[in-house]
Design a protein around this motif. Structure first.
Motif, PDB file in Angstrom:
ATOM      1  N   SER A 185       0.541   8.564  -6.533  1.00  0.00           N
ATOM      2  CA  SER A 185       0.578   9.994  -6.244  1.00  0.00           C
ATOM      3  C   SER A 185       1.463  10.727  -7.252  1.00  0.00           C
ATOM      4  CB  SER A 185       1.091  10.220  -4.823  1.00  0.00           C
ATOM      5  OG  SER A 185       1.233  11.600  -4.544  1.00  0.00           O
ATOM      6  N   SER A 212       0.836   3.597  -3.346  1.00  0.00           N
ATOM      7  CA  SER A 212       0.247   4.927  -3.153  1.00  0.00           C
ATOM      8  C   SER A 212       1.238   6.031  -3.520  1.00  0.00           C
ATOM      9  CB  SER A 212      -0.237   5.098  -1.714  1.00  0.00           C
ATOM     10  OG  SER A 212       0.831   4.928  -0.795  1.00  0.00           O
ATOM     11  N   VAL A 261       3.534  10.293   0.819  1.00  0.00           N
ATOM     12  CA  VAL A 261       2.624  10.364  -0.325  1.00  0.00           C
ATOM     13  C   VAL A 261       2.389  11.821  -0.712  1.00  0.00           C
ATOM     14  CG1 VAL A 261       0.278   9.887  -1.129  1.00  0.00           C
ATOM     15  CG2 VAL A 261       1.509   8.176   0.211  1.00  0.00           C
ATOM     16  N   ALA A 287       0.831  -1.205   0.000  1.00  0.00           N
ATOM     17  CA  ALA A 287       0.000   0.000   0.000  1.00  0.00           C
ATOM     18  C   ALA A 287       0.866   1.256   0.000  1.00  0.00           C
ATOM     19  CB  ALA A 287      -0.926  -0.002   1.215  1.00  0.00           C
ATOM     20  N   TRP A 333       3.807   7.571   6.385  1.00  0.00           N
ATOM     21  CA  TRP A 333       3.435   7.111   5.055  1.00  0.00           C
ATOM     22  C   TRP A 333       2.635   8.198   4.333  1.00  0.00           C
ATOM     23  CZ3 TRP A 333      -1.099   3.139   4.642  1.00  0.00           C
ATOM     24  CH2 TRP A 333      -1.463   2.972   3.295  1.00  0.00           C
TER      25      TRP A 333
END
Length: 376
Positions: free
Chosen positions: A17, A13, A351, A9, A347
């Motif tokens: 992004s 991501s 992103v 993930a 995280w």
């Protein structure tokens, strides 16, 4: 192999992004649309764009450790982040070997070497020295003084020579490693450029060309057995793939689909494999097979326009993502306690920083890189 929902993930991501930002900036025509003369190699640009952000994924968690922060659970995201970093670098080396040997093949070794080296300097040096100025500004702001001693001068000399002069990479006690830990790869790039005339001469000598290529492969086998980090064979991969690509094999759609699937399989295995050395011979095989399949099969999924956009700005992404990460974390640290961030919070920050890297890199490409490029 090691895959977890969280590590996947995080990685996906960040990449999404970056791609979404690239798509938006592309629609705004922030950078010029460059027409490449070898359209049959469009997949190269897509691979270059992904490789640049694989390196970003690599440095996202390790930046905290490099900056001196101790954040339990954040500094390690599993094997995927480290694997993608080395994989990105390896693909860059393969691309370099491929593109320049492809040029040698097409002109039968008759390159204008003065023009070649001038173009390389114009392509690499302006942005590199601009980023070095950013390093010095950060050092000055951090220390509020620039008392230069002989050790600092050695570091500056190392920067001026793209890292060929070995130094501690510290200025005024400030360690540059969090900002410039990618420049070691430029040394390998320049070494390849230096030996390229010899490679061209060898290629033109039909009697000795193939035997010397076999010797190079044998040396690579020995080097992988005896050395911890081996980089130069990835240029060799690019050379071999360039030879195969110029043979103009008439591959059927079925074969191309199988090669495209094999490339994806190599990528999946590379991402999750648990190895202590990212430059081991097994990684070399995986990266080489991946690159060969991408070039020869030219799969549609590498033609995605945002990926090719990232490919255009990949050099800026490569050099600027560390200063952007560093300054962003410093700025966030004035509002929150970095040491108390959870993994999910960090995280999310990574992103959010990815689009900043794409934007800054787009601006540096347009106003620095593109000014010195001579592509028609």
């Amino acid at each position: 192999m090691e895959f977890t929902q969280l590590t996947l993930a995080i990685t996906i991501s960040i990449i999404i992004s970056a791609l979404l930002t690239a798509a938006c900036l592309q629609s705004m025509k922030l950078i010029p649309d460059i027409k490449y003369p070898v359209n049959e190699y469009r997949s190269i640009s897509g691979a270059r764009g992904l490789a640049a952000f694989f390196v970003y994924v690599n440095h996202a968690p390790s930046m905290l450790t490099n900056m001196g922060y101790t954040v339990p659970g954040v500094s390690q995201w599993g094997w995927i982040y480290a694997n993608l970093g080395s994989f990105g670098v390896q693909i860059f080396f393969c691309i370099t070997g491929f593109l320049f040997f492809d040029r040698i093949i097409k002109c039968d070794g008759k390159l204008d070497w003065n023009r070649f080296y001038e173009s390389r300097i114009r392509r690499i040096a302006p942005l590199f020295y601009f980023v070095c100025i950013i390093y010095l500004v950060i050092v000055f702001v951090s220390n509020m003084s620039l008392h230069i001693d002989k050790h600092d001068m050695l570091t500056i000399s190392g920067l001026i020579t793209f890292g060929f002069i070995d130094s501690s990479m510290t200025i005024g006690g400030f360690k540059l490693y969090p900002l410039n830990s990618v420049i070691w790869t430029l040394i390998h790039e320049w070494r390849f450029y230096f030996v390229l005339p010899l490679i061209a001469y060898t290629y033109c000598n039909k009697k000795y060309g193939m035997p010397l290529l076999v010797v190079a492969v044998a040396i690579a086998v020995v080097d992988f057995k005896n050395s911890a980090v081996v980089c130069w064979p990835y240029f060799l991969t690019g050379i071999v793939v360039a030879i195969l690509a110029n043979r103009k094999y008439n591959l059927s759609k079925t074969v191309k689909y199988l090669m495209a699937a094999l490339a994806l399989a190599c990528f999946v295995v590379t991402s999750g494999i648990m190895v202590d050395n990212g430059y081991h011979w097994s990684r070399f095989i995986l990266s080489s097979v991946f690159f060969a399949c991408i070039v020869l099969a030219n799969p549609f999924y590498m033609h995605f326009k945002p990926m090719r956009y990232l490919g255009e700005i990949s050099y800026s992404v490569y050099l600027l993502h560390l200063p952007v990460l560093y300054l962003s974390i410093k700025a966030i640290g004035t509002f929150v306690d970095i040491s108390n961030l959870s993994q999910n919070e960090y995280w999310l920050i990574m992103v959010m920083i990815a689009p900043v890297v794409v934007l800054v890199s787009s601006l540096s490409f347009r106003f620095i890189e593109y000014r010195y490029m001579k592509k028609k």
